[in-house]
Enzyme design. Sequence first.
Site, PDB file in Angstrom:
ATOM      1  N   GLU B 100      26.451 -84.041 -20.210  1.00  0.00           N
ATOM      2  CA  GLU B 100      27.597 -84.392 -20.532  1.00  0.00           C
ATOM      3  C   GLU B 100      28.906 -84.234 -19.804  1.00  0.00           C
ATOM      4  OE1 GLU B 100      25.287 -82.352 -21.990  1.00  0.00           O
ATOM      5  OE2 GLU B 100      24.605 -83.752 -23.500  1.00  0.00           O
ATOM      6  N   HIS B 170      23.444 -79.330 -34.604  1.00  0.00           N
ATOM      7  CA  HIS B 170      23.757 -80.705 -35.104  1.00  0.00           C
ATOM      8  C   HIS B 170      24.699 -80.900 -36.178  1.00  0.00           C
ATOM      9  CE1 HIS B 170      19.793 -80.392 -32.817  1.00  0.00           C
ATOM     10  NE2 HIS B 170      20.081 -81.732 -32.532  1.00  0.00           N
TER      11      HIS B 170
END
Lengths: 396, 301
Positions: B100, B170
């Site tokens: 990322e 999540h």
Amino acid sequence: MALSRAASSPSRAALLKPLAAAISSSLFRRPISTDTTPITVETSVPFTAHRCEAPSRTVETTAEELVGFFRTMALMRRAEIAADSLYKAKLIRGFCHLYDGQEAVAIGMEAAITKKDCIITAYRDHCIYLGRGGTLLEVFAELMGRQAGCSKGKGGSMHFYKKDAGFYGGHGIVGAQIPLGIGLAFAQKYKKDESVSFALYGDGAANQGQLFEALNMAALWDLPAILVCENNHYGMGTAEWRAAKSPAYYKRGDYVPGLKVDGMDALAVKQACKFAKEHALKNGPIILEMDTYRYHGHSMSDPGSTYRTRDEISGVRQERDPIERIRKLVLSLDLATEKELKDIEKEVRKEVDDAIAQAKESPMPDPSELFTNVYVKGYGVESFGADRKEVRAVLP
Amino acid sequence: MATSAAQRFGRRLASSVPRRRFSSSAAAAAATGGSAVQRTQNPSLNLCSAINQALHIALDTDPRSYVFGEDVSFGGVFRCTVGLADRFGKGRVFNTPLCEQGIVGFGIGLAAMGNRAVAEIQFADYIFPAFDQIVNEAAKFRYRSGNQFNCGGLTIRAPYGAVGHGGHYHSQSPEAFFCHVPGIKVVIPRSPSQAKGLLLSCIRDPNPIVFFEPKWLYRLAVEEVPEHDYTLPLSEAEVIREGTDITLVGWGAQLSVMEEACLDAENDGISCELIDLKTLLPWDKETVEASVRKTGRLLLL
């Protein structure tokens, strides 16, 4: 023993012959569960080394160990398959990443180390937890989010921990556990108790920057850290060659020595981990790349067949399955009969079913658990009404 | 009340069908500049299809725009980038490895060369390795170079928010972390038609923007979305329900819950004014202030 007793009672002479025949076929062979005479076996393929001397292909083992491998791997396999069914029955919710196919890594590693050594891994952690001594009840209860789970139902599939066995989990964020593992090794170096840390990660995580930061720190300070790349060749749905310029993960440490191991051969894993532990205690970090494979998809929401062919999966299952390898070895060395192995599998199946039944009885955590363990002493959040005097409440 | 009835035109509650529809008529009218022709025959799309359409349009209209991130090439884990690689080629729509920090840093560089970089972070929970790049590199680039350079072409998209089974990693809603960083904008749509217009605005806005998409609504929210290229203004909040007793301010997935709460409150005789902030940073102070002057009470959810 029974043979001598039978021989010393002449009144039972009529029974002697069939008795003797029965005894010679079962008792004269070594009892499989306790024999510790060393056996030497060759690993499937030699090790490939980077900046170090590869250990020998010849591994010492015992009948007890081999049958133990078979039993524990069968248990792990059965547990993962059972988790699959529970997930489909919606008893396990959220995420579930299964380890079947990779059992040899968990079991081989355990055989080479002690509970004083630490293991830290990513989210595919059910079998590592079992290897560290976790019970099936704790596994299934945690998967189903119940109180009897190893993390009291608050962690779920990705967050299994076992403090008394040096298992530091169980991590959801890819690659985040690697620097943690290096920190564990640093602490162990201070303790001077000849223990090491194994930090496991996958081929997907091998491209994370934090891995290289951790490697540099470990090498700079000569830490007893072993970084284990469980290379199952797919990072979720991405094949290793699509994500990495160099899929030779054991070499990616550059100045850190590495070893490539057949991760489907439990004995090779054991040999490599033993070698790595000795190396790390003397010379600092080493990378082990375990060439392994997962039969299931990345998680239960991934069929696992959109980015690889079914032929590939069944091919690996036929040629390289870790449990089949041990089964063939045990049978060829005549350490147990087919029937005995099948009985072990039946026993294991029953154990798993019993554990699931027990886990289902366990209740869900109390809602007040939402606020516990956030800080050391309760969350202590105060809530006020508009005038900050009349209405006050403290959340549990 | 008559205006709010008109605003609720075409909206059905999620009682019989497991779907949420939003005040599409107001948005559609604004988007089309009030043209009556567009009122009929707009296809119904869910949130991820609306975002997909926006990305198609963005790549179509600017040849120097790129979409990249983990797994975007085959369509993405939420199918938001379906068809882009086939249509625009692997040179413009491509997968990155699992990194990322690298993705955002790379996007900043690409944008600094004058391109429109649309970076996807697979889940907002994973945005933290990139936090340094966003806060320290992207946000301050224009300022610290004295306007010589900027990464305005950068838009970072990430699905955010709880869905029920997401667990620790999540489900997070990290928008607040970014709201304290001058130099970037934070935008969150509440519905498909909003998402398409806002995303196109974000991609074309000359500032780096973090665009959070409520993943709970990806499939659940369905409404009519105009097919043409349209943008919605940033830093303008929208009053989606008028009321007189209290002002409620929210954004993203929470608004659907708040709308139901407003209806419940109405049964108790409380008239709620509901404002969708849309852009969290910089936010529309005027609209909120005007509303609070009217009602005298403010509740942020």
